[in-house]
Enzyme design. Structure first.
Site, PDB file in Angstrom:
ATOM      1  N   ARG A  33       0.846  -1.211   0.000  1.00  0.00           N
ATOM      2  CA  ARG A  33       0.000   0.000   0.000  1.00  0.00           C
ATOM      3  C   ARG A  33       0.880   1.259   0.000  1.00  0.00           C
ATOM      4  O   ARG A  33       0.601   2.214  -0.712  1.00  0.00           O
ATOM      5  CB  ARG A  33      -0.905   0.037   1.240  1.00  0.00           C
ATOM      6  CG  ARG A  33      -1.721  -1.212   1.463  1.00  0.00           C
ATOM      7  CD  ARG A  33      -2.992  -1.271   0.614  1.00  0.00           C
ATOM      8  NE  ARG A  33      -3.711  -2.481   0.880  1.00  0.00           N
ATOM      9  CZ  ARG A  33      -3.667  -3.590   0.114  1.00  0.00           C
ATOM     10  NH1 ARG A  33      -2.959  -3.609  -1.004  1.00  0.00           N
ATOM     11  NH2 ARG A  33      -4.355  -4.678   0.444  1.00  0.00           N
ATOM     12  N   GLU A 177     -13.721 -15.210   9.622  1.00  0.00           N
ATOM     13  CA  GLU A 177     -13.651 -14.658   8.258  1.00  0.00           C
ATOM     14  C   GLU A 177     -13.269 -15.722   7.223  1.00  0.00           C
ATOM     15  O   GLU A 177     -12.091 -15.916   6.929  1.00  0.00           O
ATOM     16  CB  GLU A 177     -12.638 -13.491   8.211  1.00  0.00           C
ATOM     17  CG  GLU A 177     -12.563 -12.818   6.844  1.00  0.00           C
ATOM     18  CD  GLU A 177     -11.567 -11.654   6.767  1.00  0.00           C
ATOM     19  OE1 GLU A 177     -10.885 -11.375   7.777  1.00  0.00           O
ATOM     20  OE2 GLU A 177     -11.466 -11.041   5.701  1.00  0.00           O
ATOM     21  N   LYS A 219     -17.458 -12.448   9.398  1.00  0.00           N
ATOM     22  CA  LYS A 219     -16.942 -11.487   8.399  1.00  0.00           C
ATOM     23  C   LYS A 219     -16.875 -12.190   7.045  1.00  0.00           C
ATOM     24  O   LYS A 219     -15.855 -12.787   6.693  1.00  0.00           O
ATOM     25  CB  LYS A 219     -15.556 -10.978   8.837  1.00  0.00           C
ATOM     26  CG  LYS A 219     -14.904 -10.032   7.839  1.00  0.00           C
ATOM     27  CD  LYS A 219     -13.746  -9.255   8.438  1.00  0.00           C
ATOM     28  CE  LYS A 219     -12.991  -8.472   7.390  1.00  0.00           C
ATOM     29  NZ  LYS A 219     -12.053  -7.507   7.935  1.00  0.00           N
ATOM     30  N   SER A 261     -14.381  -5.912   2.208  1.00  0.00           N
ATOM     31  CA  SER A 261     -14.650  -5.261   0.917  1.00  0.00           C
ATOM     32  C   SER A 261     -14.027  -6.033  -0.241  1.00  0.00           C
ATOM     33  O   SER A 261     -14.540  -5.971  -1.366  1.00  0.00           O
ATOM     34  CB  SER A 261     -14.197  -3.800   0.925  1.00  0.00           C
ATOM     35  OG  SER A 261     -12.832  -3.660   1.217  1.00  0.00           O
ATOM     36  N   GLY A 262     -12.937  -6.718  -0.008  1.00  0.00           N
ATOM     37  CA  GLY A 262     -12.403  -7.699  -0.952  1.00  0.00           C
ATOM     38  C   GLY A 262     -11.899  -7.203  -2.294  1.00  0.00           C
ATOM     39  O   GLY A 262     -11.715  -8.005  -3.199  1.00  0.00           O
ATOM     40  N   GLY A 263     -11.734  -5.885  -2.467  1.00  0.00           N
ATOM     41  CA  GLY A 263     -11.264  -5.384  -3.754  1.00  0.00           C
ATOM     42  C   GLY A 263     -12.348  -4.593  -4.489  1.00  0.00           C
ATOM     43  O   GLY A 263     -12.142  -4.163  -5.627  1.00  0.00           O
ATOM     44  N   ARG A 292      -9.349  -2.088   2.622  1.00  0.00           N
ATOM     45  CA  ARG A 292      -9.065  -1.225   1.477  1.00  0.00           C
ATOM     46  C   ARG A 292     -10.145  -0.174   1.234  1.00  0.00           C
ATOM     47  O   ARG A 292      -9.839   0.989   0.956  1.00  0.00           O
ATOM     48  CB  ARG A 292      -8.878  -2.087   0.217  1.00  0.00           C
ATOM     49  CG  ARG A 292      -7.534  -2.755   0.179  1.00  0.00           C
ATOM     50  CD  ARG A 292      -7.506  -3.895  -0.813  1.00  0.00           C
ATOM     51  NE  ARG A 292      -8.241  -5.057  -0.326  1.00  0.00           N
ATOM     52  CZ  ARG A 292      -8.372  -6.193  -1.015  1.00  0.00           C
ATOM     53  NH1 ARG A 292      -7.832  -6.300  -2.209  1.00  0.00           N
ATOM     54  NH2 ARG A 292      -9.027  -7.213  -0.493  1.00  0.00           N
TER      55      ARG A 292
HETATM   56  C1  5MM Z   1      -6.413  -4.964   6.044  1.00  0.00           C
HETATM   57  O1  5MM Z   1      -6.136  -6.165   5.339  1.00  0.00           O
HETATM   58  C2  5MM Z   1      -6.133  -7.336   6.136  1.00  0.00           C
HETATM   59  C3  5MM Z   1      -4.780  -7.907   6.284  1.00  0.00           C
HETATM   60  O2  5MM Z   1      -4.377  -8.687   5.206  1.00  0.00           O
HETATM   61  P1  5MM Z   1      -2.898  -9.384   5.237  1.00  0.00           P
HETATM   62  O3  5MM Z   1      -2.863 -10.336   6.370  1.00  0.00           O
HETATM   63  O4  5MM Z   1      -2.863 -10.072   3.897  1.00  0.00           O
HETATM   64  O5  5MM Z   1      -1.905  -8.302   5.344  1.00  0.00           O
HETATM   65  C4  5MM Z   1      -7.251  -8.267   5.655  1.00  0.00           C
HETATM   66  O6  5MM Z   1      -7.221  -9.506   6.276  1.00  0.00           O
HETATM   67  C5  5MM Z   1      -8.543  -7.581   5.946  1.00  0.00           C
HETATM   68  O7  5MM Z   1      -8.742  -7.470   7.343  1.00  0.00           O
HETATM   69  C6  5MM Z   1      -9.770  -8.243   5.366  1.00  0.00           C
HETATM   70  O8  5MM Z   1      -9.536  -9.172   4.380  1.00  0.00           O
HETATM   71  C7  5MM Z   1     -10.692  -7.183   4.825  1.00  0.00           C
HETATM   72  O9  5MM Z   1      -9.974  -6.278   4.038  1.00  0.00           O
HETATM   73  P2  5MM Z   1     -10.613  -5.741   2.682  1.00  0.00           P
HETATM   74  O10 5MM Z   1      -9.541  -4.854   2.098  1.00  0.00           O
HETATM   75  O11 5MM Z   1     -10.920  -6.930   1.834  1.00  0.00           O
HETATM   76  O12 5MM Z   1     -11.847  -4.979   3.109  1.00  0.00           O
END
Ligand code: 5MM
Length: 340
Positions: A33, A177, A219, A261-263, A292
């Site tokens: 990021r 999740e 989640k 949100s997943g992208g 994200r």
């Molecule tokens: C913030 O991103 C989280 C950490 O991911 P890594 O372990 O790969 O660094 C991720 O697990 C996040 O909490 C969830 O998947 C939701 O994030 P999004 O971006 O999909 O809303």
């Protein structure tokens, strides 16, 4: 296990009008990021960035809980205040990501299993002591030719259920999740079918591990077209199919569901959540646990410069407010144009 306390926390985490900030990027992910905004990924920059979000008074009004990475839960702000104290003072709950990422799943090419169960029972009381009242574990399920396999669904949901039972024994609410990725070219019905399989199996595994559903937060991903799908389903279809899928799979004993949100784009993630809540009344509270979709805009506005902090906080507050409204089905697209 103090189930009354766990239930109180799970309800607070998913209070309508509020949601969860997923700020638990591992060092590798936050580096990606930061690379995108030309910021060096140092411990101080990670601290400054997250401190900026947690000190956003307006934004934090819509954040019921913050998921932290191990580094952050022990970190102090520039003035020496523990970051967890800043979160608590804002009226929000600190939480902790306890999984240790994924490894290839043996005999299942292209699939992964989430690691971290060893020593988890010893780690949890230390996190509780440090202020964490909830935890997060993410399983990753991909859709592709011949996948997911039975093995990937079962091993991953089993691990999630083991994690959930350990958390509850330590009086920590588990965020469960099981993420079905939206990276492929599949259509919304394939996502619906795979997510339904994952969720049905998940609740069976939670039952086998004797997890109290009143003390968890789910989640999930939404039922949504893959990013590379030839034609992507619209907002109404995503909302209807996601609610249908959740009604089929998630017992009413679960207090709240907080989506990843997943992208999705920032506005898409908000519009989908809002459209689902407009279909209510629903058996559970439906809110956000976005990474994200909450952070993309403030990261860009900040770009590592202290003179941009106030502007970045305004951008973060705006996204948090939009999603807070969506969690009550009160969002309107024209509000997007108005600054926070
Ligand atoms: C913030 O991103 C989280 C950490 O991911 P890594 O372990 O790969 O660094 C991720 O697990 C996040 O909490 C969830 O998947 C939701 O994030 P999004 O971006 O999909 O809303």
């Amino acid at each position: 296990m103090n189930l009354a306390e766990l239930n109180k926390v799970a309800v607070a985490m998913t209070t309508p009008g509020k949601g969860i900030l997923a700020a638990d990027e591992s060092t590798g992910t936050i580096k990606k990021r930061f690379d995108g905004i030309n910021v060096e990924c140092t411990e101080d920059n990670r601290r400054d960035y997250r401190e900026m979000l947690f000190r956003s008074t307006e934004g934090m009004k819509h954040i019921a809980g913050v998921i932290l990475y191990d580094e952050t839960i022990w970190q102090k702000a520039k003035d020496g205040t523990p970051l967890v104290d800043i979160i608590k003072r804002s009226g929000s709950l600190p939480g902790i990501k306890v999984d240790e990422g994924t490894k290839p799943l043996p005999n299942c090419p292209g699939e992964v299993i989430t690691m971290g169960l060893d020593k988890l029972a010893d780690r949890l009381p230390k996190y509780y002591e440090q202020g964490a009242r909830f935890a997060k574990w993410r399983a990753v399920i991909d859709i592709g030719a011949g996948i997911p396999t039975y093995s990937a669904i079962h091993t991953n949901t089993h691990a999630l259920a083991r994690y959930a039972a350990l958390c509850q024994a330590a009086n920590i609410v588990p965020i469960v999740e099981p993420e079905v990725l939206m990276d492929g070219d599949h259509d919304i019905d394939r996502c619906f079918e795979v997510t339904q399989w994952a969720l049905k199996t998940q609740f069976e595994e939670l039952y086998h591990q004797r997890v109290a559903l009143e003390g968890i937060v789910l989640k999930p991903n939404m039922a949504i077209s893959g990013k590379k799908a030839a034609k992507r389903a619209g907002v109404e279809e995503v909302a209807e199919k996601t609610v249908k899928m959740l009604r089929n799979c998630v017992p009413g004993a679960v207090p709240g569901i907080a989506f990843l949100s997943g992208g999705q784009s920032d506005e898409e993630a908000t519009a989908h959540l809002d459209a689902m809540n407009k279909l209510g009344p629903l058996p559970w509270s439906l809110t956000f646990s976005y990474g994200r979709a909450l952070q993309h805009a403030p990261q860009k506005a900040w770009s590592g410069k202290s003179e941009n902090v106030a502007a970045a906080q305004r951008v973060f507050s705006h996204r948090a407010r939009m999603n807070g409204l969506a969690s009550m089905g009160q969002w309107k697209q024209d509000l997007e144009k108005k600054a926070a």
